[in-house]
Write a protein that holds these residues in place. Structure first.
Motif, PDB file in Angstrom:
ATOM      1  N   ALA A   9       5.567   2.900  -6.204  1.00  0.00           N
ATOM      2  CA  ALA A   9       6.034   2.681  -4.834  1.00  0.00           C
ATOM      3  C   ALA A   9       7.510   2.303  -4.827  1.00  0.00           C
TER       4      ALA A   9
ATOM      5  N   CYS B   8       4.739   1.522   2.004  1.00  0.00           N
ATOM      6  CA  CYS B   8       5.416   1.534   0.710  1.00  0.00           C
ATOM      7  C   CYS B   8       5.916   0.136   0.358  1.00  0.00           C
TER       8      CYS B   8
ATOM      9  N   ARG C 238       3.172  -2.019  -0.968  1.00  0.00           N
ATOM     10  CA  ARG C 238       2.825  -1.673  -2.342  1.00  0.00           C
ATOM     11  C   ARG C 238       3.878  -2.188  -3.320  1.00  0.00           C
TER      12      ARG C 238
END
Length: 199
Positions: A21, A10, A13
């Motif tokens: 995200a 995450c 991103r």
């Protein structure tokens, strides 16, 4: 059973500019950050405002975060939240007055405990009874003293945990806690003395 949240994926991103995200990261961390803020909130701050400040700082400083083996991302976040709360505590100037008559019996037991040098163990009354009286007194301490008492005595964290969260040495944690307890007792005694003089 829901899948475990992949923090590192995450984060990558988020760094790549993915707004979905970023929302997922906030959703993952929000309950945990809110709990930290709630426990260390200055009297005149809004919880949601301070939580928002924490997330703003998190995204501003995210590029400085580097994954370290065995140390979860949440640990880095906890240090950021602690520092944000400390900054808010330092900015807080007003210290509202309070009176002995405002407290319930369980709260006065805690005040008696705080003013008694020989007391070896805290009262058996619930933590809820201690909450208000202790926080009234804590509001009068310096931000670092307030933080160490909250972490050590109210949240029952170890000196090692506190050292990791604050960046202080364990010896400094112990010394600051000892001095902060002494200041708390002095404040409690002064408050009781003022109350009886005014009566």
């Amino acid at each position: 059973m829901p899948e475990a949240f992949d923090v590192q994926a995450c984060l990558q991103r988020v760094r790549d500019g993915d707004p979905i995200a970023a929302e997922a990261l906030i959703a993952h961390l929000h309950p945990w950050v809110w709990r930290w803020v709630h426990n260390h909130l200055p009297r005149r701050e809004s919880e949601e405002d301070l939580v928002q400040d924490c997330f703003v700082k998190l995204f501003q400083k995210l590029d400085a975060y580097q994954e370290r083996s065995g140390i979860p991302f949440e640990h880095w976040v906890s240090r950021l939240v602690v520092r944000t709360c400390l900054d808010a505590l330092r900015a807080e100037k007003a210290r509202p007055e309070w009176r002995w008559a405002d407290f319930q019996p369980g709260e006065t037991e805690w005040l008696d405990y705080l003013t008694n040098r020989e007391a070896e163990a805290p009262p058996r009354s619930s933590a809820a009874d201690a909450h208000r009286i202790v926080h009234e007194l804590l509001a009068r301490l310096s931000p670092p003293d307030r933080l160490v008492i909250t972490l050590l005595d109210l949240e029952e964290r170890s000196t090692q945990e506190i050292a990791e969260l604050t960046g202080w040495t364990r010896a400094m944690v112990k010394m600051r806690a000892m001095r902060a307890r002494h200041k708390l007792r002095a404040l409690a005694r002064q408050s009781m003395k003022s109350e009886f003089q005014d009566a």
